[in-house]
Design a protein around this motif. Structure first.
Motif, PDB file in Angstrom:
ATOM      1  N   LYS A  41      49.069  32.264  72.204  1.00  0.00           N
ATOM      2  CA  LYS A  41      48.797  33.520  71.501  1.00  0.00           C
ATOM      3  C   LYS A  41      49.398  34.725  72.201  1.00  0.00           C
ATOM      4  O   LYS A  41      49.938  35.621  71.553  1.00  0.00           O
ATOM      5  CB  LYS A  41      47.285  33.719  71.348  1.00  0.00           C
ATOM      6  N   ASN A  42      49.316  34.773  73.526  1.00  0.00           N
ATOM      7  CA  ASN A  42      49.737  35.966  74.263  1.00  0.00           C
ATOM      8  C   ASN A  42      51.211  35.967  74.671  1.00  0.00           C
ATOM      9  O   ASN A  42      51.827  37.022  74.733  1.00  0.00           O
ATOM     10  CB  ASN A  42      48.871  36.152  75.509  1.00  0.00           C
ATOM     11  N   PHE A  43      51.768  34.793  74.959  1.00  0.00           N
ATOM     12  CA  PHE A  43      53.113  34.750  75.526  1.00  0.00           C
ATOM     13  C   PHE A  43      54.096  33.887  74.744  1.00  0.00           C
ATOM     14  O   PHE A  43      55.234  33.698  75.192  1.00  0.00           O
ATOM     15  CB  PHE A  43      53.056  34.241  76.973  1.00  0.00           C
ATOM     16  N   ASN A  44      53.690  33.318  73.605  1.00  0.00           N
ATOM     17  CA  ASN A  44      54.542  32.448  72.781  1.00  0.00           C
ATOM     18  C   ASN A  44      55.022  31.230  73.584  1.00  0.00           C
ATOM     19  O   ASN A  44      56.175  30.837  73.510  1.00  0.00           O
ATOM     20  CB  ASN A  44      55.728  33.233  72.213  1.00  0.00           C
ATOM     21  N   LYS A  45      54.100  30.646  74.383  1.00  0.00           N
ATOM     22  CA  LYS A  45      54.399  29.469  75.179  1.00  0.00           C
ATOM     23  C   LYS A  45      53.572  28.293  74.655  1.00  0.00           C
ATOM     24  O   LYS A  45      52.384  28.435  74.388  1.00  0.00           O
ATOM     25  CB  LYS A  45      54.073  29.691  76.656  1.00  0.00           C
ATOM     26  N   TYR A  46      54.206  27.138  74.520  1.00  0.00           N
ATOM     27  CA  TYR A  46      53.562  25.939  73.998  1.00  0.00           C
ATOM     28  C   TYR A  46      53.582  24.865  75.071  1.00  0.00           C
ATOM     29  O   TYR A  46      54.564  24.722  75.797  1.00  0.00           O
ATOM     30  CB  TYR A  46      54.289  25.451  72.754  1.00  0.00           C
ATOM     31  N   VAL A 102      55.621  23.422  79.843  1.00  0.00           N
ATOM     32  CA  VAL A 102      55.279  24.669  79.156  1.00  0.00           C
ATOM     33  C   VAL A 102      56.589  25.255  78.654  1.00  0.00           C
ATOM     34  O   VAL A 102      57.475  25.592  79.444  1.00  0.00           O
ATOM     35  CB  VAL A 102      54.554  25.648  80.097  1.00  0.00           C
ATOM     36  N   VAL A 103      56.716  25.348  77.324  1.00  0.00           N
ATOM     37  CA  VAL A 103      57.961  25.751  76.682  1.00  0.00           C
ATOM     38  C   VAL A 103      57.793  27.149  76.106  1.00  0.00           C
ATOM     39  O   VAL A 103      56.891  27.383  75.304  1.00  0.00           O
ATOM     40  CB  VAL A 103      58.329  24.745  75.570  1.00  0.00           C
ATOM     41  N   LYS A 104      58.652  28.077  76.515  1.00  0.00           N
ATOM     42  CA  LYS A 104      58.633  29.437  75.966  1.00  0.00           C
ATOM     43  C   LYS A 104      59.678  29.519  74.867  1.00  0.00           C
ATOM     44  O   LYS A 104      60.840  29.186  75.071  1.00  0.00           O
ATOM     45  CB  LYS A 104      58.931  30.471  77.048  1.00  0.00           C
ATOM     46  N   LEU A 105      59.240  29.989  73.685  1.00  0.00           N
ATOM     47  CA  LEU A 105      60.137  30.104  72.537  1.00  0.00           C
ATOM     48  C   LEU A 105      60.695  31.519  72.439  1.00  0.00           C
ATOM     49  O   LEU A 105      60.120  32.471  72.962  1.00  0.00           O
ATOM     50  CB  LEU A 105      59.392  29.758  71.251  1.00  0.00           C
ATOM     51  N   LYS A 106      61.818  31.648  71.741  1.00  0.00           N
ATOM     52  CA  LYS A 106      62.410  32.969  71.481  1.00  0.00           C
ATOM     53  C   LYS A 106      61.444  33.776  70.624  1.00  0.00           C
ATOM     54  O   LYS A 106      60.622  33.223  69.889  1.00  0.00           O
ATOM     55  CB  LYS A 106      63.738  32.820  70.737  1.00  0.00           C
ATOM     56  N   ASP A 107      61.532  35.097  70.705  1.00  0.00           N
ATOM     57  CA  ASP A 107      60.685  35.964  69.897  1.00  0.00           C
ATOM     58  C   ASP A 107      60.915  35.693  68.414  1.00  0.00           C
ATOM     59  O   ASP A 107      62.051  35.565  67.970  1.00  0.00           O
ATOM     60  CB  ASP A 107      60.972  37.432  70.212  1.00  0.00           C
ATOM     61  N   GLY A 108      59.836  35.606  67.659  1.00  0.00           N
ATOM     62  CA  GLY A 108      59.918  35.339  66.224  1.00  0.00           C
ATOM     63  C   GLY A 108      59.786  33.872  65.865  1.00  0.00           C
ATOM     64  O   GLY A 108      59.494  33.542  64.724  1.00  0.00           O
ATOM     65  N   VAL A 149      63.116  25.056  66.416  1.00  0.00           N
ATOM     66  CA  VAL A 149      62.931  26.373  67.028  1.00  0.00           C
ATOM     67  C   VAL A 149      63.954  26.545  68.142  1.00  0.00           C
ATOM     68  O   VAL A 149      64.636  25.599  68.532  1.00  0.00           O
ATOM     69  CB  VAL A 149      61.497  26.535  67.595  1.00  0.00           C
ATOM     70  N   LYS A 150      64.054  27.744  68.680  1.00  0.00           N
ATOM     71  CA  LYS A 150      64.958  28.043  69.783  1.00  0.00           C
ATOM     72  C   LYS A 150      64.138  28.216  71.060  1.00  0.00           C
ATOM     73  O   LYS A 150      63.242  29.054  71.119  1.00  0.00           O
ATOM     74  CB  LYS A 150      65.723  29.323  69.473  1.00  0.00           C
ATOM     75  N   VAL A 151      64.422  27.421  72.073  1.00  0.00           N
ATOM     76  CA  VAL A 151      63.672  27.439  73.334  1.00  0.00           C
ATOM     77  C   VAL A 151      64.350  28.389  74.308  1.00  0.00           C
ATOM     78  O   VAL A 151      65.564  28.334  74.510  1.00  0.00           O
ATOM     79  CB  VAL A 151      63.585  26.018  73.931  1.00  0.00           C
ATOM     80  N   GLU A 152      63.549  29.255  74.918  1.00  0.00           N
ATOM     81  CA  GLU A 152      64.057  30.212  75.902  1.00  0.00           C
ATOM     82  C   GLU A 152      64.003  29.640  77.311  1.00  0.00           C
ATOM     83  O   GLU A 152      64.944  29.770  78.072  1.00  0.00           O
ATOM     84  CB  GLU A 152      63.238  31.499  75.819  1.00  0.00           C
ATOM     85  N   SER A 153      62.869  29.014  77.684  1.00  0.00           N
ATOM     86  CA  SER A 153      62.744  28.443  79.024  1.00  0.00           C
ATOM     87  C   SER A 153      61.751  27.298  79.005  1.00  0.00           C
ATOM     88  O   SER A 153      60.921  27.188  78.104  1.00  0.00           O
ATOM     89  CB  SER A 153      62.299  29.502  80.036  1.00  0.00           C
ATOM     90  N   VAL A 154      61.843  26.453  80.049  1.00  0.00           N
ATOM     91  CA  VAL A 154      60.946  25.300  80.197  1.00  0.00           C
ATOM     92  C   VAL A 154      60.444  25.265  81.639  1.00  0.00           C
ATOM     93  O   VAL A 154      61.233  25.372  82.575  1.00  0.00           O
ATOM     94  CB  VAL A 154      61.672  23.970  79.872  1.00  0.00           C
ATOM     95  N   ALA A 155      59.132  25.129  81.806  1.00  0.00           N
ATOM     96  CA  ALA A 155      58.525  24.938  83.128  1.00  0.00           C
ATOM     97  C   ALA A 155      57.768  23.615  83.099  1.00  0.00           C
ATOM     98  O   ALA A 155      57.093  23.312  82.119  1.00  0.00           O
ATOM     99  CB  ALA A 155      57.581  26.078  83.452  1.00  0.00           C
ATOM    100  N   THR A 156      57.910  22.819  84.149  1.00  0.00           N
ATOM    101  CA  THR A 156      57.242  21.518  84.191  1.00  0.00           C
ATOM    102  C   THR A 156      56.309  21.440  85.387  1.00  0.00           C
ATOM    103  O   THR A 156      56.502  22.123  86.394  1.00  0.00           O
ATOM    104  CB  THR A 156      58.269  20.368  84.299  1.00  0.00           C
ATOM    105  N   VAL A 157      55.290  20.587  85.250  1.00  0.00           N
ATOM    106  CA  VAL A 157      54.360  20.334  86.345  1.00  0.00           C
ATOM    107  C   VAL A 157      53.953  18.859  86.289  1.00  0.00           C
ATOM    108  O   VAL A 157      53.675  18.328  85.216  1.00  0.00           O
ATOM    109  CB  VAL A 157      53.120  21.256  86.282  1.00  0.00           C
ATOM    110  N   ASN A 158      53.984  18.200  87.458  1.00  0.00           N
ATOM    111  CA  ASN A 158      53.536  16.820  87.567  1.00  0.00           C
ATOM    112  C   ASN A 158      52.070  16.829  87.987  1.00  0.00           C
ATOM    113  O   ASN A 158      51.729  17.334  89.063  1.00  0.00           O
ATOM    114  CB  ASN A 158      54.352  16.057  88.607  1.00  0.00           C
TER     115      ASN A 158
END
Length: 96
Positions: A22-27, A81-87, A50-59
């Motif tokens: 909701k706050n950062f458009n991260k899934y 944790v995948v951050k999508l482009k605005d919109g 969709v268009k992915v902006e960045s990806v962060a991973t954690v084991n």
């Protein structure tokens, strides 16, 4: 090489992941432990369109848990944790 449907196992829907959405458009997704960030990005883009902006991973390592007297170990998982482009958004998470 993993197929795109082998890379993304399932979405993670927790209170923390809903706040991120909701706050950062991260899934947040549970992914295969062998997948790297590029494979995760390509899989999410192709599956959800969709268009992915960045990806962060954690084991997430396994931990001992108890159920009565029985002690067992949880399974190891990898979360992305995948951050999508605005919109952009994924309709699966909105319940539509």
């Amino acid at each position: 090489m993993l197929s795109i449907y082998d890379v993304v196992k399932r979405p993670v829907t927790t209170e923390k992941s809903e706040l991120l959405r909701k706050n950062f458009n991260k899934y947040t997704f549970e992914v295969d432990t062998r997948a790297n960030k590029l494979e995760i990005r390509d899989a999410v883009q192709k599956i959800f369109g969709v268009k992915v902006e960045s990806v962060a991973t954690v084991n997430v390592k396994s931990k001992p848990k108890r159920h009565g007297m029985k002690i067992y170990m949880t399974s190891e998982v990898k979360k992305a944790v995948v951050k999508l482009k605005d919109g952009d958004s994924i309709k699966y998470f909105q319940g539509v």
